[in-house]
Design a protein around this motif. Structure first.
Motif, PDB file in Angstrom:
ATOM      1  N   SER A 139     -19.095 -12.941  -8.470  1.00 21.37           N
ATOM      2  CA  SER A 139     -19.878 -11.707  -8.535  1.00 21.37           C
ATOM      3  C   SER A 139     -18.948 -10.548  -8.817  1.00 21.37           C
ATOM      4  CB  SER A 139     -20.621 -11.461  -7.221  1.00 21.37           C
ATOM      5  OG  SER A 139     -19.727 -10.984  -6.228  1.00 21.37           O
ATOM      6  N   PHE A 140     -19.515  -9.435  -9.310  1.00 18.87           N
ATOM      7  CA  PHE A 140     -18.688  -8.273  -9.604  1.00 18.87           C
ATOM      8  C   PHE A 140     -18.231  -7.561  -8.336  1.00 18.87           C
ATOM      9  CE2 PHE A 140     -20.481  -8.728 -13.893  1.00 18.87           C
ATOM     10  CZ  PHE A 140     -19.296  -8.677 -14.615  1.00 18.87           C
ATOM     11  N   ILE A 141     -18.876  -7.841  -7.211  1.00 17.35           N
ATOM     12  CA  ILE A 141     -18.383  -7.302  -5.945  1.00 17.35           C
ATOM     13  C   ILE A 141     -16.981  -7.842  -5.677  1.00 17.35           C
ATOM     14  CG2 ILE A 141     -18.731  -7.274  -3.441  1.00 17.35           C
ATOM     15  CD1 ILE A 141     -21.744  -7.373  -3.975  1.00 17.35           C
ATOM     16  N   ASP A 142     -16.776  -9.130  -5.940  1.00 17.48           N
ATOM     17  CA  ASP A 142     -15.466  -9.734  -5.701  1.00 17.48           C
ATOM     18  C   ASP A 142     -14.493  -9.454  -6.848  1.00 17.48           C
ATOM     19  OD1 ASP A 142     -15.645 -12.624  -3.574  1.00 17.48           O
ATOM     20  OD2 ASP A 142     -16.767 -10.776  -3.456  1.00 17.48           O
ATOM     21  N   VAL A 143     -15.002  -9.357  -8.075  1.00 15.21           N
ATOM     22  CA  VAL A 143     -14.124  -9.014  -9.190  1.00 15.21           C
ATOM     23  C   VAL A 143     -13.485  -7.648  -8.962  1.00 15.21           C
ATOM     24  CG1 VAL A 143     -14.065  -8.453 -11.663  1.00 15.21           C
ATOM     25  CG2 VAL A 143     -15.301 -10.467 -10.866  1.00 15.21           C
ATOM     26  N   ASP A 144     -14.191  -6.763  -8.239  1.00 12.61           N
ATOM     27  CA  ASP A 144     -13.654  -5.443  -7.929  1.00 12.61           C
ATOM     28  C   ASP A 144     -12.364  -5.529  -7.120  1.00 12.61           C
ATOM     29  OD1 ASP A 144     -14.210  -2.485  -8.079  1.00 12.61           O
ATOM     30  OD2 ASP A 144     -14.103  -2.696  -5.907  1.00 12.61           O
ATOM     31  N   LEU A 145     -12.163  -6.647  -6.441  1.00 11.80           N
ATOM     32  CA  LEU A 145     -10.903  -6.898  -5.740  1.00 11.80           C
ATOM     33  C   LEU A 145      -9.727  -6.897  -6.709  1.00 11.80           C
ATOM     34  CD1 LEU A 145      -9.526  -8.176  -3.026  1.00 11.80           C
ATOM     35  CD2 LEU A 145      -9.814 -10.340  -4.238  1.00 11.80           C
ATOM     36  N   LEU A 146      -9.999  -7.307  -7.953  1.00 10.25           N
ATOM     37  CA  LEU A 146      -8.936  -7.463  -8.945  1.00 10.25           C
ATOM     38  C   LEU A 146      -8.819  -6.278  -9.888  1.00 10.25           C
ATOM     39  CD1 LEU A 146      -9.705 -11.169  -9.870  1.00 10.25           C
ATOM     40  CD2 LEU A 146      -7.937 -10.352  -8.300  1.00 10.25           C
ATOM     41  N   ALA A 147      -9.969  -5.672 -10.248  1.00  9.49           N
ATOM     42  CA  ALA A 147      -9.915  -4.587 -11.224  1.00  9.49           C
ATOM     43  C   ALA A 147     -11.198  -3.772 -11.190  1.00  9.49           C
ATOM     44  CB  ALA A 147      -9.717  -5.150 -12.637  1.00  9.49           C
ATOM     45  N   SER A 148     -11.074  -2.505 -11.601  1.00  8.29           N
ATOM     46  CA  SER A 148     -12.243  -1.667 -11.840  1.00  8.29           C
ATOM     47  C   SER A 148     -12.766  -1.980 -13.241  1.00  8.29           C
ATOM     48  CB  SER A 148     -11.865  -0.183 -11.750  1.00  8.29           C
ATOM     49  OG  SER A 148     -11.380   0.128 -10.465  1.00  8.29           O
ATOM     50  N   VAL A 149     -14.103  -2.122 -13.339  1.00  6.96           N
ATOM     51  CA  VAL A 149     -14.721  -2.541 -14.596  1.00  6.96           C
ATOM     52  C   VAL A 149     -15.771  -1.527 -15.007  1.00  6.96           C
ATOM     53  CG1 VAL A 149     -16.092  -4.361 -15.710  1.00  6.96           C
ATOM     54  CG2 VAL A 149     -14.319  -4.972 -14.046  1.00  6.96           C
ATOM     55  N   ASP A 150     -15.776  -1.161 -16.278  1.00 12.00           N
ATOM     56  CA  ASP A 150     -16.787  -0.244 -16.798  1.00 12.00           C
ATOM     57  C   ASP A 150     -18.153  -0.943 -16.793  1.00 12.00           C
ATOM     58  OD1 ASP A 150     -18.544   0.890 -19.067  1.00 12.00           O
ATOM     59  OD2 ASP A 150     -16.941   2.378 -18.908  1.00 12.00           O
ATOM     60  N   PRO A 151     -19.171  -0.357 -16.134  1.00 11.44           N
ATOM     61  CA  PRO A 151     -20.464  -1.041 -16.008  1.00 11.44           C
ATOM     62  C   PRO A 151     -21.216  -1.188 -17.325  1.00 11.44           C
ATOM     63  CG  PRO A 151     -20.616   1.203 -15.169  1.00 11.44           C
ATOM     64  CD  PRO A 151     -19.169   0.951 -15.449  1.00 11.44           C
ATOM     65  N   ASP A 152     -20.917  -0.336 -18.300  1.00  9.41           N
ATOM     66  CA  ASP A 152     -21.635  -0.393 -19.582  1.00  9.41           C
ATOM     67  C   ASP A 152     -20.985  -1.355 -20.571  1.00  9.41           C
ATOM     68  OD1 ASP A 152     -23.557   1.542 -18.788  1.00  9.41           O
ATOM     69  OD2 ASP A 152     -22.077   3.116 -19.173  1.00  9.41           O
ATOM     70  N   THR A 153     -19.654  -1.306 -20.644  1.00  8.63           N
ATOM     71  CA  THR A 153     -18.952  -2.121 -21.638  1.00  8.63           C
ATOM     72  C   THR A 153     -18.319  -3.385 -21.048  1.00  8.63           C
ATOM     73  OG1 THR A 153     -16.839  -0.978 -21.288  1.00  8.63           O
ATOM     74  CG2 THR A 153     -18.386  -0.005 -22.879  1.00  8.63           C
ATOM     75  N   LEU A 154     -18.229  -3.441 -19.715  1.00 11.54           N
ATOM     76  CA  LEU A 154     -17.561  -4.536 -19.000  1.00 11.54           C
ATOM     77  C   LEU A 154     -16.066  -4.621 -19.343  1.00 11.54           C
ATOM     78  CD1 LEU A 154     -20.209  -7.419 -19.058  1.00 11.54           C
ATOM     79  CD2 LEU A 154     -19.813  -5.673 -17.318  1.00 11.54           C
ATOM     80  N   LYS A 155     -15.517  -3.530 -19.852  1.00  8.78           N
ATOM     81  CA  LYS A 155     -14.087  -3.498 -20.117  1.00  8.78           C
ATOM     82  C   LYS A 155     -13.326  -3.139 -18.840  1.00  8.78           C
ATOM     83  CE  LYS A 155     -14.242  -2.450 -25.050  1.00  8.78           C
ATOM     84  NZ  LYS A 155     -13.730  -3.787 -25.409  1.00  8.78           N
ATOM     85  N   VAL A 156     -12.137  -3.692 -18.711  1.00 10.18           N
ATOM     86  CA  VAL A 156     -11.304  -3.427 -17.537  1.00 10.18           C
ATOM     87  C   VAL A 156     -10.724  -2.025 -17.640  1.00 10.18           C
ATOM     88  CG1 VAL A 156      -9.238  -4.119 -16.285  1.00 10.18           C
ATOM     89  CG2 VAL A 156     -10.755  -5.865 -17.263  1.00 10.18           C
ATOM     90  N   ILE A 157     -10.965  -1.202 -16.610  1.00 12.54           N
ATOM     91  CA  ILE A 157     -10.442   0.166 -16.591  1.00 12.54           C
ATOM     92  C   ILE A 157      -9.017   0.188 -16.047  1.00 12.54           C
ATOM     93  CG2 ILE A 157     -10.763   2.485 -15.669  1.00 12.54           C
ATOM     94  CD1 ILE A 157     -13.772   1.796 -15.397  1.00 12.54           C
ATOM     95  N   ARG A 158      -8.831  -0.456 -14.901  1.00 13.52           N
ATOM     96  CA  ARG A 158      -7.498  -0.486 -14.283  1.00 13.52           C
ATOM     97  C   ARG A 158      -7.463  -1.621 -13.255  1.00 13.52           C
ATOM     98  NH1 ARG A 158     -10.340   3.459 -11.704  1.00 13.52           N
ATOM     99  NH2 ARG A 158      -9.804   4.980 -13.332  1.00 13.52           N
ATOM    100  N   PRO A 159      -6.285  -2.160 -12.974  1.00 15.19           N
ATOM    101  CA  PRO A 159      -6.166  -3.139 -11.883  1.00 15.19           C
ATOM    102  C   PRO A 159      -6.495  -2.490 -10.542  1.00 15.19           C
ATOM    103  CG  PRO A 159      -4.245  -3.205 -13.310  1.00 15.19           C
ATOM    104  CD  PRO A 159      -5.031  -1.978 -13.698  1.00 15.19           C
TER     105      PRO A 159
END
Length: 275
Positions: A139-159
């Motif tokens: 889930s993206f709740i756990d992915v947030d542990l690894l990186a911030s993700v743009d909700p529209d593009t799903l691109k990684v913003i920063r670790p």
């Protein structure tokens, strides 16, 4: 003079609870013992002690039913109570290194279970890892542990903070021992359905894999049995050695499939080889 081979240190860690960290640690631990490995367990969570409780439950179940099941040598390292931060950190590092030195001569693997929070002991454990296993739920709740993700593009913003912490400890390991850390993120509680969320999480992890330097593998699916096994201290590797498998002859089909997931995980982690 014969040089004693150094055991491989497997660290299971993240900074979020509920991702199946201790369940994953326990299954890796018992699977390696079942494969004939000499494995010790170290619990760095001196407060919650989930892995320790799992092993205590296992020993109680063995004693109650007079079973012969594999049990690892087990140690708990607690946080220092020294008032000065630097002195406490030094004492914790010394405790960790002392336990590793004690266990090294008689073991092929030392599995270290870290607390689900950013503590100095967790950082010490991460900085000694040969293999770092980070379970995350799909889930993206756990992915947030690894990186911030743009909700529209799903691109990684920063670790995220945990990824930065791992990067720092990998640098320490390289500087101290000239050794690299094999970091593997495993996706736990994978759905059997090809849902959009599952695909999107996969795409983001693929992008992160290259950016922050880990491998990712399928972990353990969402199965009720994983929650049920804790009280008896058992794993899927034990069920056909007890009366709890529920199958007519050994494991039932669901349990056999789940056990295959565990074996596939160990293969992906390069802890065992195909027969």
């Amino acid at each position: 003079m014969t040089v004693q081979p150094r055991p491989r240190i497997i660290v299971v860690g993240n900074e979020k609870g509920g991702s199946g960290k201790s369940t994953t640690a326990m299954h890796i631990l018992i699977a390696l013992l079942t494969e004939g490995g000499r494995v010790a367990a170290v619990d760095l969570d001196g407060k919650q002690r989930t892995l320790t409780r799992y092993l205590e439950n296992r020993q109680s179940f063995i004693d109650k039913h007079a079973l012969k099941l594999a049990m690892p040598v087990h140690r708990v390292i607690v946080e220092s109570d020294l008032p000065l931060k630097a002195e406490a950190a030094a004492e914790e590092a010394a405790r960790f290194e002392s336990v590793v030195a004690e266990l090294s001569a008689a073991h092929d693997f030392i599995l270290v279970d870290c607390p689900g929070s950013d503590t100095n002991l967790a950082r010490v454990g991460h900085s000694h890892a040969d293999l770092l296993v980070t379970p995350v739920n799909d889930s993206f709740i756990d992915v947030d542990l690894l990186a911030s993700v743009d909700p529209d593009t799903l691109k990684v913003i920063r670790p995220s903070r945990y990824a930065v912490m791992v990067w720092e400890q990998r640098k320490q390991r390289l500087a101290r021992d000239r050794q690299s850390v094999d970091w593997v993120v495993i996706r736990n509680r994978l759905s059997h359905l090809d849902a959009r969320n599952k695909r999107n999480v996969g795409h983001v992890l693929e992008a992160l894999e290259k950016r922050i330097g880990f491998r990712f593998l399928p972990g353990l699916s969402e199965r009720v049995i994983f929650r049920e096994l804790f009280l008896s201290g058992l794993t899927l590797m034990d069920l056909d050695r007890t009366s709890l498998s529920g199958g007519v002859a050994g494991l039932n089909m669901a349990q056999a499939a789940a056990r295959q997931e565990v074996r596939a995980l160990l293969l992906g982690l390069n802890l065992i080889t195909e027969d």
